[in-house]
Scaffold this active site. Structure first.
Site, PDB file in Angstrom:
ATOM      1  N   LYS A 221      37.123  47.508  40.027  1.00 33.00           N
ATOM      2  CA  LYS A 221      37.753  46.604  40.992  1.00 33.00           C
ATOM      3  C   LYS A 221      36.654  45.808  41.696  1.00 33.00           C
ATOM      4  O   LYS A 221      36.116  46.231  42.716  1.00 33.00           O
ATOM      5  CB  LYS A 221      38.590  47.388  42.006  1.00 33.00           C
ATOM      6  N   SER A 428      46.770  42.652  38.943  1.00 33.76           N
ATOM      7  CA  SER A 428      46.702  43.307  40.243  1.00 33.76           C
ATOM      8  C   SER A 428      48.071  43.217  40.932  1.00 33.76           C
ATOM      9  O   SER A 428      49.035  43.796  40.454  1.00 33.76           O
ATOM     10  CB  SER A 428      45.582  42.692  41.090  1.00 33.76           C
TER      11      SER A 428
END
Length: 637
Positions: A221, A428
């Protein structure tokens, strides 16, 4: 004797009450004149108003009678600006902008596809001429969808021709679906591959004394790395290289197939472009012919002559051949307002495009409240028998995404099937709102995954100290005032925020596991914030099928058992007056006057949002509050 005297006079007898004063003859005359003038005014206004409506209706009727095209008309598709799923301005604003001479530089994918499919069955349309050199080719999934429509048009027995002055690799990806590609002799085809470079701000923030506290879950991430590093992390580069390589491999394979070129030779030619251009003495146009990227060279006048020689009739004044553009053809075929006329059973499409933010947002951005309301309204509409959620989003605020996900879940519980169609990117937060659908469709070059979340908090005590400012005071407890950015971050607050982020990640992965029928560990292994192409996501069970929006719509209709007799309706909410005003500021008279005087912003200013997309996160951030995001900065350039 009375205790007091009452001095109030007794009431007068009725006959003794004062009589109202009567108007004189002149007053009555003025009053009558006023009433007469008012009556004349009302009559005049009504006659004028209804007369205007009648005239307007007559003009529209006459116009509609002549609203046709002649035989052997060429449909010219010259999209300008970005391909979008949904306009970021409403119809009124677009009309005003167009009338002012500066139309909105956006083209809806659905409009292109509708026009191409309608033209395939239209005996009056002889062929399509595509001019993609003014198109901002961003996402490959949208281009692939339009390309599939061009393939269907060619399958009907009609030809698609391309003429362009120059073609970059995104524009060429669409042009390759044509029967023939012609390039201006002074033009060229530039294909260099894909890249994902970002700006890093750590050194700048250090110099300013700004302390960035990043809380995240997910080894890959990397969305907020530019604020804490001065370079891309190895994990970020590893993940980016994998999905970028997948996208570029798809581009190579599809172009090679469409142009009948060996994929290895095409890749080699692109990698060695600098040397090949040098050997061609800088002549990009000749090089494009040699490498079979185009079929020939022609000026625009030469191209028009070729069409005329092939039997295309002459056009109107200032038109070299008989033609109709996209806007004109949509009007002729009545495709602009097709959604408004449908009353029977329908597959309702809700578009979720842009960043996900809280509250009510205008078109082009996903609002937690507004997009959830669109899904809820579609669910409560008796015409809706199935719902398709078209997602084109890199994500955004977690809570806003959760609001939308809940509405998807409630829609399924109401017995209405929900199919997700992923566009260019559904990563996401874009994946968060997709996961509870009956099925998920993606294109091979869709960008998806990035299952992970992060939060950031900035403190500036060192920044203030640089200018001689310090913060001091008292509090009632160890955490009181802890989110004051003028103070150093208390480690206990860091523990608090990281615990919230950890819980958010567990929710994300757990919900995906439940929705996809898998265990937590198997989803966690392919999550960690890692980005995948649609094809890679299919192999890992994050999506169900490869396909475009039409495939998703057909699946939704089959799931709802609608047969072939159903409508497709887009659920959209128009923008408010203030939003319309903001969308049209650039088209105001003052702006045009300023530009005519040479008062313009430098061109590089318009590029800043693209160069530093990370700062878009702060547009809706609330001061003194941890902001939690599920966002992916994964748009290749």
């Amino acid at each position: 004797m009375p205790d007091h005297l009452d001095h109030t006079p007794p009431p007068l007898p009725r006959t003794a009450q004062p009589a109202p004063r009567r108007r004189g003859g002149f007053g009555r005359f003025l009053r009558g004149v006023g009433r007469g003038l008012n009556l004349i005014r009302l009559v005049f206004l009504n006659v004028f108003f209804f007369g205007f409506l009648a005239l307007f209706a007559l003009v529209m009727y006459i116009g509609s009678r002549g609203n046709t095209i002649d035989d052997q008309t060429v449909l010219v598709l010259a999209p300008e600006g970005a391909l979008v799923e949904q306009y970021s301005a409403d119809a009124f604003s677009r009309a005003v902008a167009k009338l002012s001479g500066d139309g909105v530089k956006q083209v809806q994918v659905r409009d292109l596809v509708r026009a191409i499919d309608a033209a395939a069955a239209d005996p009056k349309v002889s062929c399509i001429v595509l001019r993609p050199d003014k198109m901002e080719a961003g996402g490959f999934a949208s281009l692939r969808e339009v390309g599939a429509a061009l393939d269907r048009f060619r399958a009907s027995g009609k030809h698609v021709l391309v003429w362009a002055s120059n073609l970059e690799q995104g524009q060429y990806y669409l042009a390759a679906h044509a029967d023939k590609i012609y390039l201006d002799p002074q033009g060229g085809v530039i294909a260099t591959g894909l890249a994902n470079y970002r700006l890093f701000y750590k050194d700048l923030l250090d110099r300013l004394g700004v302390q960035v506290h990043l809380f995240r879950v997910g080894q890959f991430k990397s969305a907020a790395e530019p604020f804490i590093l001065d370079h891309a992390s190895p994990e970020s580069k590893e993940a980016d290289a994998f999905w970028l390589g997948g996208l570029w491999g798809t581009w190579i394979d599809e172009i090679a197939k469409l142009r009948h070129i060996d994929p290895a030779a095409l890749r080699s030619d692109i990698d060695g472009l600098a040397e090949r251009v040098r050997d061609a003495k800088g002549n990009l146009a000749d090089l494009a012919v040699q490498e079979k990227l185009v079929d020939g060279l022609a000026t625009e006048q030469d191209f028009v002559k070729m069409l005329r020689d092939d039997g295309v009739p002459a056009g109107k004044k200032d038109q070299g051949f008989r033609q109709v553009d996209l806007a004109g053809y949509l009007t002729v075929k009545g495709l602009n307002n097709i959604d408004l006329l449908q009353t029977g059973p329908s597959v309702t499409v809700v578009v979720a495009e842009g960043e996900i933010t809280g509250g009510k947002q205008a078109q082009g951005t996903i609002g937690g409240d507004s997009t959830a309301a669109l899904i809820r309204a579609a669910r409560n509409d008796r015409r809706t028998h199935a719902l398709v959620l078209r997602v084109n989003s890199p994500g955004g605020e977690v809570y806003a995404a959760e609001q939308i996900r809940r509405e998807v879940e409630l829609t399924r519980e109401a017995g209405i099937p929900v199919i997700v169609s992923m566009g260019d990117v559904a990563a996401s937060g874009g994946y968060w709102i997709s996961m509870n659908a009956n099925r998920i469709y993606a294109e091979p070059n869709t960008i998806t995954g990035s299952i992970g979340i992060f939060g950031m908090f900035f403190t500036v005590p060192d920044t203030l100290a640089k200018i001689g400012v310090k913060s001091d005071g008292v509090s009632t407890g160890p955490l009181a005032g802890a989110f004051d950015m003028s103070r150093p971050l208390d480690p206990k607050v860091g523990v608090l925020i990281q615990s919230i982020i950890d819980k958010g990640y567990r929710d994300f992965v757990g919900n995906v596991a439940k929705a996809r029928g898998k265990d937590f560990a198997s989803i966690d292994a392919i999550a960690q914030g890692r980005v995948w192409t649609g094809e890679q996501a299919l192999q890992r069970g994050l999506v169900d099928k490869m396909g475009n929006l039409d495939d998703a719509i057909r699946d939704a209709a089959e799931e709802a058992k609608l047969g072939k007799d159903f409508h497709v309706r887009y659920a959209e909410k128009p923008m408010g007056a203030f939003e319309r005003f903001m969308a049209s500021v650039g088209d105001s008279g003052e702006a045009r006057v300023a530009m005519s005087m040479g008062l313009r912003l430098p061109a590089w200013v318009a590029m800043l949002p693209k160069l530093a997309p990370e700062f878009a996160l702060f547009r809706t951030a609330e001061a003194g509050k941890p902001n939690v995001y599920a966002y992916c900065f994964c748009s290749p350039r």
